[in-house]
Design a protein around this motif. Structure first.
Motif, PDB file in Angstrom:
ATOM      1  N   LEU A 250       0.833  -1.396  -0.033  1.00  0.00           N
ATOM      2  CA  LEU A 250      -0.085   0.049  -0.087  1.00  0.00           C
ATOM      3  C   LEU A 250       0.693   1.202   0.003  1.00  0.00           C
ATOM      4  O   LEU A 250       0.467   2.326  -0.493  1.00  0.00           O
ATOM      5  CB  LEU A 250      -0.812  -0.081   1.151  1.00  0.00           C
ATOM      6  CG  LEU A 250      -2.227  -0.891   1.168  1.00  0.00           C
ATOM      7  CD1 LEU A 250      -2.700  -0.903   2.543  1.00  0.00           C
ATOM      8  CD2 LEU A 250      -3.183  -0.658   0.079  1.00  0.00           C
ATOM      9  N   THR A 253       3.317   0.869  -3.710  1.00  0.00           N
ATOM     10  CA  THR A 253       3.060   0.285  -5.166  1.00  0.00           C
ATOM     11  C   THR A 253       3.035   1.575  -5.971  1.00  0.00           C
ATOM     12  O   THR A 253       3.375   1.581  -7.057  1.00  0.00           O
ATOM     13  CB  THR A 253       1.726  -0.294  -4.914  1.00  0.00           C
ATOM     14  OG1 THR A 253       1.823  -1.549  -4.093  1.00  0.00           O
ATOM     15  CG2 THR A 253       0.837  -0.647  -6.421  1.00  0.00           C
ATOM     16  N   ASP A 254       2.729   2.779  -5.589  1.00  0.00           N
ATOM     17  CA  ASP A 254       2.371   3.885  -6.387  1.00  0.00           C
ATOM     18  C   ASP A 254       3.669   4.367  -6.935  1.00  0.00           C
ATOM     19  O   ASP A 254       3.886   4.543  -8.183  1.00  0.00           O
ATOM     20  CB  ASP A 254       1.540   5.058  -5.828  1.00  0.00           C
ATOM     21  CG  ASP A 254       2.209   5.199  -4.547  1.00  0.00           C
ATOM     22  OD1 ASP A 254       3.052   4.403  -3.840  1.00  0.00           O
ATOM     23  OD2 ASP A 254       1.706   6.382  -3.746  1.00  0.00           O
ATOM     24  N   SER A 387      -7.204  -4.412   0.332  1.00  0.00           N
ATOM     25  CA  SER A 387      -6.882  -2.927  -0.089  1.00  0.00           C
ATOM     26  C   SER A 387      -5.653  -2.923  -0.972  1.00  0.00           C
ATOM     27  O   SER A 387      -5.689  -2.177  -1.904  1.00  0.00           O
ATOM     28  CB  SER A 387      -6.750  -1.946   1.110  1.00  0.00           C
ATOM     29  OG  SER A 387      -7.788  -2.115   2.090  1.00  0.00           O
ATOM     30  N   ALA A 388      -4.681  -3.661  -0.640  1.00  0.00           N
ATOM     31  CA  ALA A 388      -3.450  -3.943  -1.372  1.00  0.00           C
ATOM     32  C   ALA A 388      -3.756  -4.213  -2.897  1.00  0.00           C
ATOM     33  O   ALA A 388      -3.317  -3.675  -3.900  1.00  0.00           O
ATOM     34  CB  ALA A 388      -2.419  -4.843  -0.904  1.00  0.00           C
ATOM     35  N   ASN A 391      -5.390  -1.316  -4.712  1.00  0.00           N
ATOM     36  CA  ASN A 391      -4.508  -0.160  -4.830  1.00  0.00           C
ATOM     37  C   ASN A 391      -3.716  -0.549  -6.270  1.00  0.00           C
ATOM     38  O   ASN A 391      -3.523   0.436  -6.930  1.00  0.00           O
ATOM     39  CB  ASN A 391      -3.744  -0.080  -3.739  1.00  0.00           C
ATOM     40  CG  ASN A 391      -2.738   1.268  -3.828  1.00  0.00           C
ATOM     41  OD1 ASN A 391      -2.943   2.171  -4.389  1.00  0.00           O
ATOM     42  ND2 ASN A 391      -1.470   0.830  -3.047  1.00  0.00           N
ATOM     43  N   ASN A 395      -4.120   1.815  -9.437  1.00  0.00           N
ATOM     44  CA  ASN A 395      -2.680   2.365 -10.072  1.00  0.00           C
ATOM     45  C   ASN A 395      -2.686   2.174 -11.469  1.00  0.00           C
ATOM     46  O   ASN A 395      -2.311   2.778 -12.235  1.00  0.00           O
ATOM     47  CB  ASN A 395      -1.563   2.002  -9.206  1.00  0.00           C
ATOM     48  CG  ASN A 395      -1.407   3.027  -8.040  1.00  0.00           C
ATOM     49  OD1 ASN A 395      -0.988   4.060  -8.221  1.00  0.00           O
ATOM     50  ND2 ASN A 395      -1.596   2.619  -7.004  1.00  0.00           N
ATOM     51  N   ALA A 410      -5.402   7.226  -6.643  1.00  0.00           N
ATOM     52  CA  ALA A 410      -5.635   5.633  -6.305  1.00  0.00           C
ATOM     53  C   ALA A 410      -5.090   5.524  -5.018  1.00  0.00           C
ATOM     54  O   ALA A 410      -5.559   4.685  -4.215  1.00  0.00           O
ATOM     55  CB  ALA A 410      -4.795   4.824  -7.542  1.00  0.00           C
ATOM     56  N   THR A 411      -3.786   5.969  -4.589  1.00  0.00           N
ATOM     57  CA  THR A 411      -3.188   5.826  -3.374  1.00  0.00           C
ATOM     58  C   THR A 411      -4.277   6.365  -2.063  1.00  0.00           C
ATOM     59  O   THR A 411      -4.706   5.914  -1.088  1.00  0.00           O
ATOM     60  CB  THR A 411      -2.031   6.501  -3.225  1.00  0.00           C
ATOM     61  OG1 THR A 411      -1.046   5.648  -4.137  1.00  0.00           O
ATOM     62  CG2 THR A 411      -1.116   6.326  -1.985  1.00  0.00           C
ATOM     63  N   SER A 412      -4.604   7.404  -2.296  1.00  0.00           N
ATOM     64  CA  SER A 412      -5.389   8.247  -1.368  1.00  0.00           C
ATOM     65  C   SER A 412      -6.858   7.792  -0.970  1.00  0.00           C
ATOM     66  O   SER A 412      -7.323   7.369  -0.025  1.00  0.00           O
ATOM     67  CB  SER A 412      -5.583   9.922  -1.584  1.00  0.00           C
ATOM     68  OG  SER A 412      -4.401  10.372  -1.713  1.00  0.00           O
ATOM     69  N   THR A 414      -7.411   4.660  -1.760  1.00  0.00           N
ATOM     70  CA  THR A 414      -7.205   3.333  -0.960  1.00  0.00           C
ATOM     71  C   THR A 414      -7.055   3.683   0.416  1.00  0.00           C
ATOM     72  O   THR A 414      -7.547   2.749   1.291  1.00  0.00           O
ATOM     73  CB  THR A 414      -6.241   2.421  -1.573  1.00  0.00           C
ATOM     74  OG1 THR A 414      -6.475   2.422  -2.913  1.00  0.00           O
ATOM     75  CG2 THR A 414      -6.024   1.235  -1.025  1.00  0.00           C
ATOM     76  N   TRP A 418      -9.281   1.531   3.516  1.00  0.00           N
ATOM     77  CA  TRP A 418      -8.991   0.767   4.727  1.00  0.00           C
ATOM     78  C   TRP A 418      -9.060   1.469   6.160  1.00  0.00           C
ATOM     79  O   TRP A 418      -9.209   0.716   7.158  1.00  0.00           O
ATOM     80  CB  TRP A 418      -7.671   0.101   4.657  1.00  0.00           C
ATOM     81  CG  TRP A 418      -6.148   0.940   4.451  1.00  0.00           C
ATOM     82  CD1 TRP A 418      -5.490   1.496   3.304  1.00  0.00           C
ATOM     83  CD2 TRP A 418      -5.522   1.191   5.657  1.00  0.00           C
ATOM     84  NE1 TRP A 418      -4.509   2.095   3.899  1.00  0.00           N
ATOM     85  CE2 TRP A 418      -4.521   2.163   5.043  1.00  0.00           C
ATOM     86  CE3 TRP A 418      -5.821   1.386   6.961  1.00  0.00           C
ATOM     87  CZ2 TRP A 418      -3.709   2.653   5.875  1.00  0.00           C
ATOM     88  CZ3 TRP A 418      -4.845   1.857   7.922  1.00  0.00           C
ATOM     89  CH2 TRP A 418      -3.779   2.611   7.368  1.00  0.00           C
TER      90      TRP A 418
END
Length: 449
Positions: A250, A253-254, A387-388, A391, A395, A410-412, A414, A418
């Motif tokens: 999480l 990844t981005d 969630s991972a 994510n 992304n 995407a990150t925000s 996710t 969670w």
């Protein structure tokens, strides 16, 4: 004295202890964050966006691969060493300290060999820009794994400075000094020499920490023949490995996907936004360092009233300074990013979106540690794994469409998902309200009544 007054008294003591420990942790965390940020700023200016992006791409991969290299042992050590200390099971304590080091070393070596083989094969048939830097930086993997293990071992031995000073303070100082020496020599400052300098610097920091940790165990733990319970340790470690791995995915990844799908230029820009947005979360991370063990103690005692009081207090400690930092980042986005260089202003929108996600993270408080430290880690694993996966999917879809802004969205999103999901589980399973809303409103109403 009534049971209620006993619970309150215990909670007050806990809050006083937490406040003292928080001062120590806060001092280290502030210095560490400032130093790390200075390293990012100076390296970005000295190297340029492309080479800086390659360097951060390699470091991100080392952080990811350090998790399987650690086999879940860092959190296992944090969980079992306090238990062995209470029971005065000195043989098992010495055994897990030594055994975890041996397993981490073997797992790291095997992972490095396998990773090197894959990189050599891929680069042979299809040369890519990250190939050689990844090979050069492969030594960071075992070092990062040992950092993770030694941090949690020192925390379990109740030594916060030893846990965090080497990696948060010593390593950044050495990297900054090494980069400066290379820069003033007039060399072409590419990613390769900086990766080598970072690896050597981390080796020095880890060795320094290891030496002190060995002496601490020798003096604080009674002499005993080490006892090795590998099946028991690994059974616990593998479940925690899944949790730790999902959480790291999480967080990383981005950065990795931006570098893979767009290129090192975009990776450098986006990484500046990520590192800046992390200023909002450092208060949360710092308080979790000292609050997590208190959650376990109060829950084990059955003092749910005391647990709610501690959670409400630490959530206020987390939220108010986090919001102030977020307001500062949002107001002065461009001046802050310009510290990295004029090209980094293109990451302004990404920084603002990531900052919003971190605010939601602060709003929900210590929900992850509440689930883990009260025995509901398996339910937390489901949340983080789902969630991972989401994510990664988001992304993969949004980065090609919107570039680094898509990665931030995407990150925000996710992160918000969670946190809210875990909030619901905490309320449902513990009967505790972990959010800032209880701390500011319901708590005041309860005290009035």
């Amino acid at each position: 004295m009534t049971q209620s007054s006993i619970s309150t008294s215990q909670s007050d003591i806990k809050l006083a202890d937490l406040a003292k420990d928080t001062v120590v942790a806060l001092s280290i965390q502030v210095v560490g964050v400032v130093l790390t940020y200075l390293v990012q700023v100076f390296l970005a200016r000295w190297m340029g966006t492309t080479e800086y992006g390659i360097y951060e791409y390699v470091v991100s991969w080392s952080l990811i691969l350090a998790i399987p290299a650690g086999v879940g042992l860092p959190l296992t050590v944090l969980r079992l060493i306090p238990e062995y200390r209470v029971k005065q099971n000195w043989g098992s304590l010495r055994g897990i300290v030594r055994g975890s080091l041996i397993i981490t070393l073997l797992a790291s070596l095997l992972l490095c060999i396998g990773t090197a083989g894959i990189l050599l094969s891929v680069n042979h048939y299809h040369s890519f820009v990250y190939g050689i830097p990844l090979l050069v930086g492969i030594g960071l993997i075992p070092l990062q794994a040992f950092v993770n293990l030694q941090i949690e071992t020192a925390r379990a031995m109740e030594d916060v400075p030893l846990a965090y000073l080497p990696s948060k303070v010593v390593w950044p100082i050495l990297v900054l000094g090494g980069g400066f020496l290379l820069f003033v020599r007039g060399d072409d400052l590419t990613s390769l020499p900086i990766i080598i300098a970072s690896t050597l610097a981390l080796l020095i920091a880890v060795s320094f920490q290891f030496g002190i940790l060995v002496r601490k165990v020798a003096t604080k733990v009674e002499p005993a023949t080490p006892e090795y319970s590998y099946p028991k340790w690994l059974k616990i470690a593998l479940s925690l490995l899944l949790l730790q791995g999902s959480y790291l995915i999480l967080n990383q990844t981005d950065i990795v996907m931006v570098g893979s799908l767009i290129g090192p230029d975009a990776s450098g820009l986006y990484n500046a936004a990520v590192k800046t947005a992390m200023w909002v979360s450092f208060i949360l991370e710092m308080i979790n360092i000292v609050a997590a063990p208190a959650f376990t103690t109060l829950y084990t005692q059955g003092d749910m009233e005391g647990l709610q009081k501690v959670v409400a207090s630490v959530t206020i400690w987390i939220f108010i300074p986090s919001v102030l930092i977020a307001l500062g980042l949002t107001t002065f986005t461009q001046p802050i990013l310009s510290l990295f260089g004029p090209d980094f202003l293109d990451a302004s929108m990404s920084l603002q979106i990531l900052t919003l996600g971190q605010v939601i993270n602060a709003l929900c408080g210590s929900v992850g540690f509440l689930m883990i430290m009260t025995g509901y880690q398996n339910k937390a694993v489901v949340v983080f794994c789902c969630s991972a996966l989401l994510n990664i999917i988001l992304n993969w879809i949004l980065i090609p469409l919107f570039g680094i802004t898509g990665a931030a969205i995407a990150t925000s999103f996710t992160m918000a998902l969670w946190n809210i999901w875990l909030c619901i589980l905490v309320v449902r399973n513990l009967g505790i309200n972990p959010t800032i809303f209880y701390g500011l409103f319901d708590k005041a109403a309860d005290e009035t009544n």
